[in-house]
Design a protein around this motif. Sequence first.
Motif, PDB file in Angstrom:
ATOM      1  N   SER A  71       0.835  -1.213   0.000  1.00 40.29           N
ATOM      2  CA  SER A  71       0.000   0.000   0.000  1.00 40.29           C
ATOM      3  C   SER A  71       0.865   1.257   0.000  1.00 40.29           C
ATOM      4  N   LYS A  72       1.968   1.217   0.750  1.00 38.17           N
ATOM      5  CA  LYS A  72       2.884   2.366   0.800  1.00 38.17           C
ATOM      6  C   LYS A  72       3.485   2.675  -0.565  1.00 38.17           C
ATOM      7  N   HIS A  73       3.611   1.628  -1.403  1.00 37.07           N
ATOM      8  CA  HIS A  73       4.128   1.827  -2.759  1.00 37.07           C
ATOM      9  C   HIS A  73       3.029   2.266  -3.732  1.00 37.07           C
ATOM     10  N   GLY A  74       1.837   2.501  -3.214  1.00 36.11           N
ATOM     11  CA  GLY A  74       0.756   3.018  -4.057  1.00 36.11           C
ATOM     12  C   GLY A  74      -0.118   1.956  -4.704  1.00 36.11           C
ATOM     13  N   HIS A  75      -0.005   0.704  -4.268  1.00 33.83           N
ATOM     14  CA  HIS A  75      -0.789  -0.369  -4.875  1.00 33.83           C
ATOM     15  C   HIS A  75      -2.067  -0.629  -4.083  1.00 33.83           C
ATOM     16  N   GLU A  76      -3.068  -1.157  -4.764  1.00 37.38           N
ATOM     17  CA  GLU A  76      -4.327  -1.529  -4.111  1.00 37.38           C
ATOM     18  C   GLU A  76      -4.246  -2.993  -3.719  1.00 37.38           C
TER      19      GLU A  76
END
Length: 374
Positions: A27-32
């Motif tokens: 999530s921190k890397h921008g993924h769902e």
Amino acid sequence: MIIGVPKEIKNNENRVALTPGGAQELSKHGHEVYIQTTAGEGSGFMDEEYVEAGAQILPDIESVYAKAEMIMKVKEPIEPEYKLIREDQLVFTYFHFASYEPLTRAMIDNKSVCLAYETVERPDKSLPLLVPMSEVAGRMSIQEGAKYLEKPLKGRGILLGGVPGVRPAKVLILGGGVVGTNAAKMAAGMGADVTIMDLNLQRLRYLDDIMPANVNTFMSNEYNIRELISTHDLIVGAVLIPGAKAPHLITRDMLKDMRPGTVLVDVAVDQGGCIETCKPTTHQDPTYIIDDVLHYCVANMPGAVPYTSTLALTNATLPFAIQLANKGWVKACQDNRDLALGLNIIKGDVVYDAVAEAFDLPHVPFEKYLGNAH
């Protein structure tokens, strides 16, 4: 990228492919990140923990497969899942294709991208995503073998470590890799008389150096195996050929040379087994007897200790999952040769040689899909 984690539906499989900590990193890397409800409960992780970590909960397995671009699992998909996997969908899990043709055919037919944990390989030939589960399975093989040597469970009725004045049990381990080394450590620690066999003399020298005095090394060949099986109480099959079917080191006719109540534990069962009479069993019904010899052939042994196994596995898989999510599978595999070797089937093409060989299928080099990166 949209990542989906379904609940494992294989018999007594309590592991999960992602911890709340892993979900938070993705999530921190921008993924769902989407988790099927209760997927982590068997390993001790509640839905609320995933939500706090930034994941979203979905109500059923169909929703997870329908939503995700990358599916992260622990065990290979089983038949009810085949139809849920879509064309071009990346599936990152243990597959062990060479031991089961229907799975191979199903993944060819659905034109998904199958990246197998067990064939990700470093330049030194080590298998970083197989090692953690091999460590668990090797140690468990002795724990389970010791239990099934008990008379009420149809074993010989012998205590693995013996007691003062009584000889300990004799343990034979076929294979000196990660599984065999961990099995030997456990058996030696419990006080057994241990022999570990391997084809590689250099490996045997190494094991001879690091193991305690109650572990002996012996060159593996049919003559030596036949000589030892008649005097050993617990025999552990720990042979692996990456991505390929395991060779049969113990054949059906050898059972007659073993004493009644001898226990066989075949850790290679999910690669076809290195004991000819081995067939996959479950934690619910783990053993069977042939010729008075007890066989323990559970195909997902680490599933019985899911808290330990999930943490050990995800420690190893998460860095690769982040690479796949950040870059997409093509770029991630172009940049990381270790990861590229995990590719087994791509959009209907078998790209891992040992799988193609197992079922006499055409082999297409994975470079076809990665361009000239290698």
